[in-house]
Design an enzyme around this catalytic site. Structure first.
Site, PDB file in Angstrom:
ATOM      1  N   PRO A   1       1.001  -1.529   0.157  1.00 13.35           N
ATOM      2  CA  PRO A   1      -0.098   0.175   0.181  1.00 13.35           C
ATOM      3  C   PRO A   1       0.885   1.312   0.112  1.00 13.35           C
ATOM      4  CG  PRO A   1       0.222  -0.959   1.950  1.00 13.35           C
ATOM      5  CD  PRO A   1       0.368  -1.770   1.226  1.00 13.35           C
ATOM      6  N   ASN A   2      -0.116   2.288  -0.892  1.00 16.45           N
ATOM      7  CA  ASN A   2       0.711   3.720  -0.981  1.00 16.45           C
ATOM      8  C   ASN A   2       2.576   3.859  -2.173  1.00 16.45           C
ATOM      9  OD1 ASN A   2      -1.099   5.370   0.346  1.00 16.45           O
ATOM     10  ND2 ASN A   2       0.006   3.695   2.935  1.00 16.45           N
TER      11      ASN A   2
ATOM     12  N   ARG B   1       5.516  12.048  -3.892  1.00 11.10           N
ATOM     13  CA  ARG B   1       5.877  13.048  -1.632  1.00 11.10           C
ATOM     14  C   ARG B   1       6.682  12.297  -1.497  1.00 11.10           C
ATOM     15  NH1 ARG B   1       1.183  14.151  -3.068  1.00 11.10           N
ATOM     16  NH2 ARG B   1      -0.996  14.703  -2.804  1.00 11.10           N
TER      17      ARG B   1
ATOM     18  N   TYR C   1      11.527   8.200   0.624  1.00 10.79           N
ATOM     19  CA  TYR C   1      11.415   7.437  -0.420  1.00 10.79           C
ATOM     20  C   TYR C   1      12.487   7.285  -1.844  1.00 10.79           C
ATOM     21  CZ  TYR C   1       7.803   5.948   3.118  1.00 10.79           C
ATOM     22  OH  TYR C   1       7.945   5.475   4.257  1.00 10.79           O
TER      23      TYR C   1
ATOM     24  N   ASN D   1       7.969  -5.769  -1.120  1.00 10.04           N
ATOM     25  CA  ASN D   1       7.861  -4.781  -0.470  1.00 10.04           C
ATOM     26  C   ASN D   1       6.179  -4.692   0.163  1.00 10.04           C
ATOM     27  OD1 ASN D   1       7.718  -2.225   1.090  1.00 10.04           O
ATOM     28  ND2 ASN D   1       8.891  -1.402  -0.213  1.00 10.04           N
TER      29      ASN D   1
ATOM     30  N   ALA E   1       3.503  -0.803   4.320  1.00  9.38           N
ATOM     31  CA  ALA E   1       2.987  -0.465   6.226  1.00  9.38           C
ATOM     32  C   ALA E   1       2.024  -2.225   6.545  1.00  9.38           C
ATOM     33  CB  ALA E   1       1.617   0.484   6.436  1.00  9.38           C
TER      34      ALA E   1
ATOM     35  N   HIS F   1       4.854  -4.529   9.130  1.00  7.23           N
ATOM     36  CA  HIS F   1       4.277  -4.089  10.581  1.00  7.23           C
ATOM     37  C   HIS F   1       3.337  -4.805  11.494  1.00  7.23           C
ATOM     38  CE1 HIS F   1       7.805  -1.483   8.821  1.00  7.23           C
ATOM     39  NE2 HIS F   1       6.959  -1.049   8.537  1.00  7.23           N
TER      40      HIS F   1
ATOM     41  N   GLU G   1      12.256  -9.756   1.136  1.00  7.70           N
ATOM     42  CA  GLU G   1      11.946  -8.271   1.534  1.00  7.70           C
ATOM     43  C   GLU G   1      12.834  -7.353   1.333  1.00  7.70           C
ATOM     44  OE1 GLU G   1      10.641  -8.744   6.100  1.00  7.70           O
ATOM     45  OE2 GLU G   1      10.524  -6.654   6.301  1.00  7.70           O
TER      46      GLU G   1
ATOM     47  N   HIS H   1      12.593  -3.291   1.501  1.00  7.86           N
ATOM     48  CA  HIS H   1      12.352  -1.775   2.074  1.00  7.86           C
ATOM     49  C   HIS H   1      13.196  -0.249   1.584  1.00  7.86           C
ATOM     50  CE1 HIS H   1       9.239  -3.808   4.734  1.00  7.86           C
ATOM     51  NE2 HIS H   1      10.412  -4.518   4.818  1.00  7.86           N
ATOM     52  N   ILE H   2      12.700   0.562   1.176  1.00  8.91           N
ATOM     53  CA  ILE H   2      13.150   1.661   0.349  1.00  8.91           C
ATOM     54  C   ILE H   2      14.101   2.857   1.754  1.00  8.91           C
ATOM     55  CG2 ILE H   2      13.487   4.012  -0.656  1.00  8.91           C
ATOM     56  CD1 ILE H   2      10.517   2.462  -2.421  1.00  8.91           C
ATOM     57  N   SER H   3      13.099   2.462   2.476  1.00  8.00           N
ATOM     58  CA  SER H   3      13.866   3.209   3.776  1.00  8.00           C
ATOM     59  C   SER H   3      14.630   2.026   4.894  1.00  8.00           C
ATOM     60  CB  SER H   3      13.156   4.573   4.626  1.00  8.00           C
ATOM     61  OG  SER H   3      11.907   3.557   5.059  1.00  8.00           O
TER      62      SER H   3
ATOM     63  N   ARG I   1      13.714   4.931  12.367  1.00  4.07           N
ATOM     64  CA  ARG I   1      12.793   5.129  11.472  1.00  4.07           C
ATOM     65  C   ARG I   1      11.562   5.166  13.215  1.00  4.07           C
ATOM     66  NH1 ARG I   1       9.625   4.981   5.660  1.00  4.07           N
ATOM     67  NH2 ARG I   1       8.833   6.576   6.835  1.00  4.07           N
TER      68      ARG I   1
ATOM     69  N   ARG J   1       8.037   0.703  13.332  1.00 10.55           N
ATOM     70  CA  ARG J   1       8.399   0.413  11.877  1.00 10.55           C
ATOM     71  C   ARG J   1       9.715  -1.137  12.244  1.00 10.55           C
ATOM     72  NH1 ARG J   1       6.289   3.607   8.186  1.00 10.55           N
ATOM     73  NH2 ARG J   1       5.895   5.814   8.846  1.00 10.55           N
TER      74      ARG J   1
HETATM   75  O1  CA2 Z   1      11.153   2.038   3.052  1.00 11.66           O
HETATM   76  C1  CA2 Z   1       9.659   1.256   3.296  1.00 11.66           C
HETATM   77  O2  CA2 Z   1      10.004   0.725   1.683  1.00 11.66           O
HETATM   78  C2  CA2 Z   1       8.465   0.980   3.494  1.00 11.66           C
HETATM   79  O3  CA2 Z   1       8.104  -0.347   3.001  1.00 11.66           O
HETATM   80  C3  CA2 Z   1       7.300   1.628   2.952  1.00 11.66           C
HETATM   81  C4  CA2 Z   1       6.350   1.882   3.241  1.00 11.66           C
HETATM   82  C5  CA2 Z   1       6.028   2.076   5.276  1.00 11.66           C
HETATM   83  O4  CA2 Z   1       5.162   1.491   5.859  1.00 11.66           O
HETATM   84  C6  CA2 Z   1       7.168   0.771   5.742  1.00 11.66           C
HETATM   85  O5  CA2 Z   1       7.271   0.944   7.350  1.00 11.66           O
HETATM   86  C7  CA2 Z   1       8.854   0.771   4.940  1.00 11.66           C
HETATM   87  C8  CA2 Z   1       5.476   2.972   3.540  1.00 11.66           C
HETATM   88  C9  CA2 Z   1       5.096   3.117   1.400  1.00 11.66           C
HETATM   89  C10 CA2 Z   1       4.586   4.201   1.607  1.00 11.66           C
HETATM   90  O6  CA2 Z   1       5.185   5.028   0.147  1.00 11.66           O
HETATM   91  C11 CA2 Z   1       5.060   6.355   0.093  1.00 11.66           C
HETATM   92  C12 CA2 Z   1       5.997   6.796  -0.912  1.00 11.66           C
HETATM   93  C13 CA2 Z   1       5.827   8.403  -1.125  1.00 11.66           C
HETATM   94  C14 CA2 Z   1       4.589   8.602  -0.684  1.00 11.66           C
HETATM   95  C15 CA2 Z   1       4.330   8.403   0.238  1.00 11.66           C
HETATM   96  C16 CA2 Z   1       4.184   7.373   0.369  1.00 11.66           C
END
Ligand code: CA2
Length: 143
Positions: A9-10, A17, A22, A73, A76, A79, A97, A99-101, A106, A110
């Site tokens: 999701p997202n 954003r 990201y 990936n 959310a 978690h 698995e 994760h970008i961040s 964080r 997370r």
């Molecule tokens: O770091 C990651 O890849 C995450 O999986 C990204 C998830 C976050 O909930 C995880 O804790 C870490 C969120 C993805 C949302 O991506 C966005 C990208 C641009 C703008 C808003 C959200």
């Protein structure tokens, strides 16, 4: 070999954003990068993104039945989704698995992934390049 890259999701909002967290690569760019890297490595890579948990679970079942490696990936869902974890634990080929961040740098919520214990390996904090590294590892593992 087919490889599925599954994004939760997202992640369709990538590049629009929160660039400090990201980066500025869009989901379409990411998909293109993964397909190109896969091609160079001899893989047919398919990149999918969904905001619907049941759809993601269905894709994981498809990968489990076909013996397809997965780069996931879970965003959310990582978690807290036991449904996602249970689907991941049915996979028969490697699961990476990504994760970008760096989720460990964080917020506390997370830091824990319910997926990691059933994943083959985890890459976090290396930006969208983490997906490409996961593909390279799959290629190295085949040799
Ligand atoms: O770091 C990651 O890849 C995450 O999986 C990204 C998830 C976050 O909930 C995880 O804790 C870490 C969120 C993805 C949302 O991506 C966005 C990208 C641009 C703008 C808003 C959200």
């Amino acid at each position: 070999m087919n490889v599925l890259v599954l994004n939760g999701p997202n992640l369709n909002r990538l590049g629009t954003r929160e660039p400090l967290i990201y980066g500025s690569t869009t989901h379409a760019d990411l998909a293109e990068m993964c397909v190109a890297e896969g091609k160079a490595l001899g893989f047919a890579v398919e990149v999918r993104q969904t905001n619907h948990e049941g759809e993601m679970v269905g894709w994981l079942h498809e990968a489990a039945d076909a013996g397809t490696p997965v780069i996931l990936n879970g965003a959310a869902w990582t978690h807290y989704s036991i449904a996602l974890r249970d689907a991941c634990s049915q996979l028969t080929a490697p699961l990476v698995e990504v994760h970008i961040s760096n989720i460990h740098q964080r917020e506390e919520f997370r830091h824990h992934s319910v997926i990691s214990a059933v994943a083959t390996g985890v890459i976090a904090g290396l930006g969208v390049e983490g997906y490409l590294l996961a593909l390279r590892w799959l290629a190295l593992r085949q040799k």
